[in-house]
Write an enzyme that holds these catalytic residues in place. Structure first.
Site, PDB file in Angstrom:
ATOM      1  N   SER A 253       0.866  -1.186   0.000  1.00  0.00           N
ATOM      2  CA  SER A 253       0.000   0.000   0.000  1.00  0.00           C
ATOM      3  C   SER A 253       0.898   1.230   0.000  1.00  0.00           C
ATOM      4  O   SER A 253       2.056   1.158   0.453  1.00  0.00           O
ATOM      5  CB  SER A 253      -0.854   0.004   1.274  1.00  0.00           C
ATOM      6  OG  SER A 253      -1.502   1.250   1.441  1.00  0.00           O
TER       7      SER A 253
ATOM      8  N   TYR B  94      -2.140  -0.874  10.404  1.00  0.00           N
ATOM      9  CA  TYR B  94      -2.081  -0.935   8.939  1.00  0.00           C
ATOM     10  C   TYR B  94      -0.754  -0.344   8.455  1.00  0.00           C
ATOM     11  O   TYR B  94      -0.063  -0.936   7.637  1.00  0.00           O
ATOM     12  CB  TYR B  94      -3.281  -0.182   8.339  1.00  0.00           C
ATOM     13  CG  TYR B  94      -3.505  -0.461   6.868  1.00  0.00           C
ATOM     14  CD1 TYR B  94      -4.060  -1.658   6.447  1.00  0.00           C
ATOM     15  CD2 TYR B  94      -3.157   0.477   5.891  1.00  0.00           C
ATOM     16  CE1 TYR B  94      -4.267  -1.925   5.085  1.00  0.00           C
ATOM     17  CE2 TYR B  94      -3.364   0.226   4.538  1.00  0.00           C
ATOM     18  CZ  TYR B  94      -3.923  -0.975   4.139  1.00  0.00           C
ATOM     19  OH  TYR B  94      -4.126  -1.240   2.797  1.00  0.00           O
TER      20      TYR B  94
HETATM   21  N1  LIG Z   1      -8.755  -0.530  -1.229  1.00  0.00           N
HETATM   22  C1  LIG Z   1      -7.727   0.302  -1.050  1.00  0.00           C
HETATM   23  O1  LIG Z   1      -7.912   1.530  -1.008  1.00  0.00           O
HETATM   24  C2  LIG Z   1      -6.318  -0.254  -0.929  1.00  0.00           C
HETATM   25  C3  LIG Z   1      -5.256   0.653  -0.999  1.00  0.00           C
HETATM   26  C4  LIG Z   1      -3.962   0.179  -0.872  1.00  0.00           C
HETATM   27  C5  LIG Z   1      -3.727  -1.170  -0.682  1.00  0.00           C
HETATM   28  N2  LIG Z   1      -4.784  -2.026  -0.619  1.00  0.00           N
HETATM   29  C6  LIG Z   1      -4.479  -3.447  -0.392  1.00  0.00           C
HETATM   30  O2  LIG Z   1      -5.014  -4.202  -1.460  1.00  0.00           O
HETATM   31  C7  LIG Z   1      -5.242  -5.533  -1.015  1.00  0.00           C
HETATM   32  C8  LIG Z   1      -6.635  -5.968  -1.430  1.00  0.00           C
HETATM   33  O3  LIG Z   1      -7.555  -5.157  -0.723  1.00  0.00           O
HETATM   34  P1  LIG Z   1      -8.989  -4.740  -1.296  1.00  0.00           P
HETATM   35  O4  LIG Z   1      -9.052  -3.276  -1.227  1.00  0.00           O
HETATM   36  O5  LIG Z   1      -9.256  -5.436  -2.568  1.00  0.00           O
HETATM   37  O6  LIG Z   1      -9.887  -5.278  -0.110  1.00  0.00           O
HETATM   38  P2  LIG Z   1     -11.229  -6.159  -0.085  1.00  0.00           P
HETATM   39  O7  LIG Z   1     -11.636  -6.123   1.350  1.00  0.00           O
HETATM   40  O8  LIG Z   1     -12.164  -5.712  -1.133  1.00  0.00           O
HETATM   41  O9  LIG Z   1     -10.724  -7.607  -0.490  1.00  0.00           O
HETATM   42  C9  LIG Z   1      -9.837  -8.312   0.322  1.00  0.00           C
HETATM   43  C10 LIG Z   1     -10.143  -9.786   0.182  1.00  0.00           C
HETATM   44  O10 LIG Z   1      -9.189 -10.475   0.993  1.00  0.00           O
HETATM   45  C11 LIG Z   1      -9.870 -11.492   1.710  1.00  0.00           C
HETATM   46  N3  LIG Z   1      -9.116 -11.798   2.914  1.00  0.00           N
HETATM   47  C12 LIG Z   1      -9.026 -11.076   4.060  1.00  0.00           C
HETATM   48  N4  LIG Z   1      -8.254 -11.710   4.946  1.00  0.00           N
HETATM   49  C13 LIG Z   1      -7.842 -12.862   4.349  1.00  0.00           C
HETATM   50  C14 LIG Z   1      -7.031 -13.934   4.753  1.00  0.00           C
HETATM   51  N5  LIG Z   1      -6.494 -13.978   5.979  1.00  0.00           N
HETATM   52  N6  LIG Z   1      -6.821 -14.951   3.890  1.00  0.00           N
HETATM   53  C15 LIG Z   1      -7.383 -14.933   2.649  1.00  0.00           C
HETATM   54  N7  LIG Z   1      -8.169 -13.945   2.211  1.00  0.00           N
HETATM   55  C16 LIG Z   1      -8.395 -12.919   3.058  1.00  0.00           C
HETATM   56  C17 LIG Z   1     -11.250 -10.925   1.993  1.00  0.00           C
HETATM   57  O11 LIG Z   1     -12.185 -11.959   2.265  1.00  0.00           O
HETATM   58  C18 LIG Z   1     -11.541 -10.165   0.703  1.00  0.00           C
HETATM   59  O12 LIG Z   1     -12.199 -10.988  -0.243  1.00  0.00           O
HETATM   60  C19 LIG Z   1      -5.016  -5.518   0.499  1.00  0.00           C
HETATM   61  O13 LIG Z   1      -3.746  -6.035   0.788  1.00  0.00           O
HETATM   62  C20 LIG Z   1      -5.113  -4.045   0.837  1.00  0.00           C
HETATM   63  O14 LIG Z   1      -4.419  -3.723   2.022  1.00  0.00           O
HETATM   64  C21 LIG Z   1      -6.061  -1.603  -0.750  1.00  0.00           C
END
Ligand SMILES: NC(=O)c1ccc[n+]([C@@H]2O[C@H](COP(=O)([O-])OP(=O)(O)OC[C@H]3O[C@@H](n4cnc5c(N)ncnc54)[C@H](O)[C@@H]3O)[C@@H](O)[C@H]2O)c1
Length: 277
Positions: free
Chosen positions: A143, A156
């Protein structure tokens, strides 16, 4: 000539953790669009199964915790028996994990398990085989919070800094031995994490501040836009993949005058805490 994205992924085998929703689901779809075979893995087996079914025969699904070494072993075995040896591992599952000093040990552990240790355990299982084959590629979804910070969430910020640190180490240690590593550092992406996943039960106010910080720092991208940038970055072999290019300048500003950057972040936080003033 730049390797095309389809040339990089066609016929290759990928595992995507957190593939049931958000960025992971978009990555799984786009990988399949480029001809890859995908294991869609998620804590929630139903969402993983739905994404795999939508993709069709090029995907299978698997449920389980991406931070559990036994589950990762199973994912690798599923990939091998369904499609062949794992070429790409997208360590994408992630959680918000808590707010400030009120974050409990359980919240800290959960953030570090999913956002950091999951990557370390996957690399531990995959790298020996990749070294023997002379190829393999690890993609860490960290991130911008791992380069800068996440206002409102210490777990985080810390767990994502650790993910960036691990990806760097992996690339430095194995990059000349055939192993590729990319580290994806987005700001806001329109997913459940940004809508509600950053709001811990014990401190909703800090969670809302965290979300407002992300939304006011830059454009909120769609998961599909991020997936396209990630696959292009991997095809180019880039270590740092920035779906929001302005993060590079923010990171330079931090590096060129750390104290000035911290003062600026304090001012940014104050405007979020007192929007009228
Ligand atoms: N959305 C944002 O703004 C953003 C920004 C920067 C980084 N990220 C990173 O992107 C990645 C994906 O996030 P997202 O935004 O798509 O979130 P999201 O919540 O839409 O999807 C995350 C998925 O991961 C699954 N998950 C959670 N814990 C888990 C585990 N222990 N084992 C297996 N699956 C698990 C959840 O069930 C969900 O389906 C994450 O690492 C997040 O930190 C997101």
């Amino acid at each position: 000539m730049e390797t095309s994205v389809t040339e990089t992924f066609a016929g290759r085998t990928a595992i995507v953790t957190g593939g049931g929703a958000g960025i992971g689901a978009a990555l799984a779809h786009r990988l399949a669009d480029h001809g890859a075979k995908v294991v869609v893995a998620d804590l929630d087996p139903a969402t993983a199964a739905k994404v795999a079914a939508d993709i069709g025969p090029a995907a299978v699904s698997a449920g389980g915790d991406a931070a559990d070494a036994g589950v990762i072993e199973q994912l690798i075995a599923t990939a091998e028996s369904s499609f062949g040896p794992v070429d790409f591992y997208f360590a994408n599952a992630g959680i918000g994990g808590g707010a400030g000093l009120d974050s409990t040990d359980a919240q800290w552990s959960a953030a570090l398990e999913v956002n950091t240790l999951a990557h370390i355990r996957a690399a531990r299982l995959l790298v020996p085989g990749w070294l023997a084959r002379g190829a393999g590629y690890f993609v860490s979804t960290a991130s911008a919070a791992g380069l800068l910070t996440q206002l409102g969430s210490a777990p985080y910020s810390v767990s994502k800094h650790a993910a960036v640190g691990f990806a760097e180490w992996l690339s430095i240690t194995y990059g000349d031995k055939g192993i590729g590593v990319s580290c994806v550092c987005p700001m806001g992406v329109d997913t459940a994490l940004l809508r509600e996943g950053m709001i811990p039960e014990n401190n909703a106010e800090a969670g809302r501040l965290a979300i407002n910080a992300v939304k006011s720092a830059g454009t909120v991208l769609s998961p599909e836009e991020v997936a396209d940038t990630v696959l292009a970055g991997v095809a180019a072999g880039d270590f740092l993949i920035l779906p929001h290019p302005e993060v590079l300048q923010m990171y330079r500003n931090k590096g060129s005058d750390y104290d000035r950057w911290i003062r600026g972040m304090r001012r940014f936080q104050a405007t979020l805490e007192n929007p009228g003033s």
